[in-house]
Design an enzyme around this catalytic site. Structure first.
Site, PDB file in Angstrom:
ATOM      1  N   LYS A  14       0.803  -1.225   0.000  1.00  0.00           N
ATOM      2  CA  LYS A  14       0.000   0.000   0.000  1.00  0.00           C
ATOM      3  C   LYS A  14       0.839   1.280   0.000  1.00  0.00           C
ATOM      4  O   LYS A  14       0.435   2.263  -0.593  1.00  0.00           O
ATOM      5  CB  LYS A  14      -0.993   0.009   1.154  1.00  0.00           C
ATOM      6  CG  LYS A  14      -0.395   0.071   2.529  1.00  0.00           C
ATOM      7  CD  LYS A  14      -1.503   0.014   3.572  1.00  0.00           C
ATOM      8  CE  LYS A  14      -0.980   0.363   4.936  1.00  0.00           C
ATOM      9  NZ  LYS A  14      -2.013   0.292   5.959  1.00  0.00           N
ATOM     10  N   ARG A 109      -7.036   0.228  17.118  1.00  0.00           N
ATOM     11  CA  ARG A 109      -7.116   0.616  15.718  1.00  0.00           C
ATOM     12  C   ARG A 109      -8.361   0.011  15.083  1.00  0.00           C
ATOM     13  O   ARG A 109      -9.085   0.644  14.339  1.00  0.00           O
ATOM     14  CB  ARG A 109      -5.868   0.173  14.956  1.00  0.00           C
ATOM     15  CG  ARG A 109      -5.866   0.674  13.518  1.00  0.00           C
ATOM     16  CD  ARG A 109      -4.732   0.109  12.708  1.00  0.00           C
ATOM     17  NE  ARG A 109      -4.978  -1.275  12.339  1.00  0.00           N
ATOM     18  CZ  ARG A 109      -4.134  -2.022  11.658  1.00  0.00           C
ATOM     19  NH1 ARG A 109      -2.968  -1.531  11.309  1.00  0.00           N
ATOM     20  NH2 ARG A 109      -4.420  -3.263  11.355  1.00  0.00           N
TER      21      ARG A 109
HETATM   22  C1  PLP Z   1      -3.260   1.059   5.821  1.00  0.00           C
HETATM   23  C2  PLP Z   1      -4.420   0.646   6.576  1.00  0.00           C
HETATM   24  C3  PLP Z   1      -5.538   1.480   6.618  1.00  0.00           C
HETATM   25  C4  PLP Z   1      -5.628   2.804   5.885  1.00  0.00           C
HETATM   26  O1  PLP Z   1      -5.560   2.565   4.528  1.00  0.00           O
HETATM   27  P1  PLP Z   1      -5.805   3.737   3.488  1.00  0.00           P
HETATM   28  O2  PLP Z   1      -5.393   3.154   2.166  1.00  0.00           O
HETATM   29  O3  PLP Z   1      -4.956   4.887   3.922  1.00  0.00           O
HETATM   30  O4  PLP Z   1      -7.257   4.036   3.525  1.00  0.00           O
HETATM   31  C5  PLP Z   1      -6.628   1.036   7.342  1.00  0.00           C
HETATM   32  N1  PLP Z   1      -6.624  -0.133   7.976  1.00  0.00           N
HETATM   33  C6  PLP Z   1      -5.561  -0.958   7.926  1.00  0.00           C
HETATM   34  C7  PLP Z   1      -5.600  -2.249   8.631  1.00  0.00           C
HETATM   35  C8  PLP Z   1      -4.421  -0.608   7.238  1.00  0.00           C
HETATM   36  O5  PLP Z   1      -3.360  -1.414   7.208  1.00  0.00           O
END
Ligand code: PLP
Length: 175
Positions: A14, A109
């Site tokens: 990502k 989270r």
């Molecule tokens: C990276 C990540 C996000 C945020 O992803 P975006 O592409 O910035 O929306 C959310 N949840 C998890 C578990 C992630 O690893």
């Protein structure tokens, strides 16, 4: 090092917006699969010829359900409403979508509170389009909770308790 202990690693693309060269390099280096938070990145890597298991790193948005079922093999999940939609869409696409249930272990989270897990699994087991493929947790992210032996031990207790209770085996345990 991971292979020696039976751990499989998913490469996370990502931060490179799903760059195809990075994904291929990760797979060449021994990764089992590729994870990304964006379904658009996964879709693109597939289109560009990356052949592997793809995992959607976070709970899918309702508006993305159709593409998530179509392009990703596994997704991380925390919400019954989303899982129900995934199931309906998977049935429509004649697929079983694999999910990893994320458990909240203090980092705040994401994750299902431990107290809700049992009831949620009971409900999900009736969803025709879903395979409960695994269980996971994350630490050292939002709340900076440190992954101590004690924390991991507690997580494993939860894993074993739910496997026994629901007569299922989590094929993937992710932490
Ligand atoms: C990276 C990540 C996000 C945020 O992803 P975006 O592409 O910035 O929306 C959310 N949840 C998890 C578990 C992630 O690893």
């Amino acid at each position: 090092m991971a292979k020696k202990t039976g751990i499989k690693i998913f490469g996370v693309t990502k931060a490179t917006c799903g760059d195809v060269k990075v994904a291929q390099a990760m797979l060449d280096a021994g990764c089992t699969g590729i994870s990304d938070s964006r379904i658009s990145n996964i879709k693109n890597m597939k289109k560009e010829g990356i052949i592997t298991t793809f995992m959607q790193l976070r709970t899918p948005m309702i508006s993305e359900i159709e593409e998530v079922v179509k392009y990703s093999d596994i997704s991380l999940n925390t919400e019954l409403k989303v899982i129900k939609k995934l199931s309906e869409e998977a049935v429509k696409q004649k697929k079983k979508h694999k999910i990893i249930l994320m458990v909240e272990m203090g980092d705040l989270r994401e994750g299902i509170p431990e107290n809700n897990l049992d009831e949620m699994i009971t409900k999900i087991k009736n969803f025709d389009g879903i395979e409960i493929y695994g269980i996971g947790m994350n630490l050292a992210c939002f709340g900076g909770v440190v992954p101590t032996h004690e924390k991991i031990g507690k997580f494993l207790e939860i894993v074993e308790k739910n496997e026994k209770k629901h007569s299922l085996i989590f094929k993937m345990i992710s932490a």
